[in-house]
Design an enzyme around this catalytic site. Structure first.
Site, PDB file in Angstrom:
ATOM      1  N   ASN A  24       0.808  -1.220   0.000  1.00 19.44           N
ATOM      2  CA  ASN A  24       0.000   0.000   0.000  1.00 19.44           C
ATOM      3  C   ASN A  24       0.844   1.274   0.000  1.00 19.44           C
ATOM      4  O   ASN A  24       0.411   2.309  -0.508  1.00 19.44           O
ATOM      5  CB  ASN A  24      -0.961  -0.001   1.192  1.00 19.44           C
ATOM      6  CG  ASN A  24      -0.252  -0.220   2.515  1.00 19.44           C
ATOM      7  OD1 ASN A  24       0.430  -1.236   2.689  1.00 19.44           O
ATOM      8  ND2 ASN A  24      -0.421   0.685   3.446  1.00 19.44           N
ATOM      9  N   HIS A  74       0.233  -8.844  -0.889  1.00 15.27           N
ATOM     10  CA  HIS A  74       0.447  -7.944   0.248  1.00 15.27           C
ATOM     11  C   HIS A  74      -0.644  -8.033   1.314  1.00 15.27           C
ATOM     12  O   HIS A  74      -0.359  -8.331   2.475  1.00 15.27           O
ATOM     13  CB  HIS A  74       0.589  -6.492  -0.217  1.00 15.27           C
ATOM     14  CG  HIS A  74       1.056  -5.573   0.867  1.00 15.27           C
ATOM     15  ND1 HIS A  74       2.345  -5.618   1.390  1.00 15.27           N
ATOM     16  CD2 HIS A  74       0.417  -4.594   1.554  1.00 15.27           C
ATOM     17  CE1 HIS A  74       2.472  -4.712   2.341  1.00 15.27           C
ATOM     18  NE2 HIS A  74       1.310  -4.081   2.470  1.00 15.27           N
ATOM     19  N   HIS A 100      -6.135  -4.037   9.941  1.00 14.39           N
ATOM     20  CA  HIS A 100      -6.378  -4.295   8.514  1.00 14.39           C
ATOM     21  C   HIS A 100      -7.407  -5.396   8.269  1.00 14.39           C
ATOM     22  O   HIS A 100      -7.309  -6.139   7.286  1.00 14.39           O
ATOM     23  CB  HIS A 100      -5.060  -4.628   7.810  1.00 14.39           C
ATOM     24  CG  HIS A 100      -4.025  -3.565   7.923  1.00 14.39           C
ATOM     25  ND1 HIS A 100      -4.216  -2.288   7.431  1.00 14.39           N
ATOM     26  CD2 HIS A 100      -2.782  -3.575   8.499  1.00 14.39           C
ATOM     27  CE1 HIS A 100      -3.131  -1.560   7.681  1.00 14.39           C
ATOM     28  NE2 HIS A 100      -2.261  -2.304   8.327  1.00 14.39           N
ATOM     29  N   HIS A 122       1.540  -6.779   5.207  1.00  9.55           N
ATOM     30  CA  HIS A 122       0.577  -5.734   5.566  1.00  9.55           C
ATOM     31  C   HIS A 122       0.293  -5.657   7.071  1.00  9.55           C
ATOM     32  O   HIS A 122       0.427  -4.601   7.678  1.00  9.55           O
ATOM     33  CB  HIS A 122      -0.716  -5.932   4.784  1.00  9.55           C
ATOM     34  CG  HIS A 122      -1.567  -4.714   4.682  1.00  9.55           C
ATOM     35  ND1 HIS A 122      -1.045  -3.440   4.532  1.00  9.55           N
ATOM     36  CD2 HIS A 122      -2.923  -4.556   4.703  1.00  9.55           C
ATOM     37  CE1 HIS A 122      -2.034  -2.563   4.461  1.00  9.55           C
ATOM     38  NE2 HIS A 122      -3.190  -3.215   4.566  1.00  9.55           N
ATOM     39  N   HIS A 147       1.345  -6.115  10.711  1.00  6.28           N
ATOM     40  CA  HIS A 147       2.675  -6.142  11.316  1.00  6.28           C
ATOM     41  C   HIS A 147       2.735  -7.131  12.477  1.00  6.28           C
ATOM     42  O   HIS A 147       2.909  -6.765  13.643  1.00  6.28           O
ATOM     43  CB  HIS A 147       3.066  -4.735  11.775  1.00  6.28           C
ATOM     44  CG  HIS A 147       3.089  -3.750  10.645  1.00  6.28           C
ATOM     45  ND1 HIS A 147       2.915  -2.412  10.820  1.00  6.28           N
ATOM     46  CD2 HIS A 147       3.249  -3.929   9.302  1.00  6.28           C
ATOM     47  CE1 HIS A 147       2.974  -1.785   9.653  1.00  6.28           C
ATOM     48  NE2 HIS A 147       3.177  -2.694   8.719  1.00  6.28           N
TER      49      HIS A 147
END
Length: 238
Positions: free
Chosen positions: A6, A90, A100, A127, A129
């Site tokens: 992103n 991703h 997310h 993406h 973490h």
């Protein structure tokens, strides 16, 4: 070998209306060699493995160029030459971290069936973490012929770790930890590989999660037609 995230989108109305200007200038991948028309998705082969790099931030619906390319690329795979098939993208399709949530769902709905029919072995994403490994899964259910999904977005970043996971945990999620780390996939032979995740916060890195995998191309139950109904309760090696 990389695929975009992103932070690489960088859409600007005048300077870069289609985005990825810096990414495409600095990270030229061998996409033409795999029949792709975009640097944002491509494939290559190494060590008996066909590796597909998908673009989470390129169009991916059933009418998109990426979807058409994926169909063609999967059709060309020779499992005798490359018994392993790995996909990298991703935004994770499966995720029990609170960060997310749902961001990969549209892509999953569009493309998951293609990966399942092609008997993809592993799907790696970033993406989020943190680290998380799922059982073999398809359409939100455990399935011995689905890929193992692994989120490994824990390499380090300025935003810090994604510390919160959903509670209670999903039975599909076999290991999850919000720690910095790295993973290592070792293709042992045409039938078996070993995946290990190493936590990096200790003075000496420690293997905290490890699993042996059997290639789906060598699985008796999954070597049957992908159109057959396969019971999620069927037992097989991961």
């Amino acid at each position: 070998m990389v695929t975009e995230g992103n932070h690489e989108v960088e859409i600007s109305p005048v300077v870069s209306p289609t985005g990825f200007k810096a990414f495409n200038a600095r990270w030229q991948m061998p996409y033409r060699e795999s029949g792709s028309t975009s640097n944002l998705y491509y494939s290559f082969e190494v060590a008996g493995t066909h590796i597909i790099m998908l673009g989470s931030y390129a169009e991916f619906d059933t009418k998109s160029k990426q979807y058409a390319w994926l169909v063609a690329d999967l059709a060309k795979i020779d499992r005798k030459k490359t018994p392993w098939v790995v996909v990298v993208l991703h935004a994770p399709w499966y995720n029990t971290n609170t960060a997310h949530q749902g961001e990969g769902e549209s892509m999953r709905i569009a493309m998951e069936k293609l990966l399942y029919k092609a008997r993809v072995d592993l799907v790696y994403s970033g993406h989020v973490h943190a680290y998380e490994r799922f059982t073999r899964v398809y359409n939100n259910e455990a399935d011995p012929c689905g890929p193992v999904h692994v989120t490994i977005g824990d390499g380090g970043n300025r935003e810090g770790l994604a510390l919160m996971f959903e509670d209670p945990p999903s039975p599909l999620s076999l290991y999850r930890e919000p720690s910095f780390g790295h993973g290592r996939l070792k293709i042992v032979n045409e039938t078996h590989a070993v995946w290990g995740w190493h936590r990096n916060q200790d003075s000496n890195f420690v293997v905290k999660d490890q699993v042996w995998l059997q290639s789906l191309s060598s699985s008796k139950i999954c070597s049957k037609s992908a159109d057959l109904e396969i019971s999620p309760s069927s037992k097989d090696e991961l």
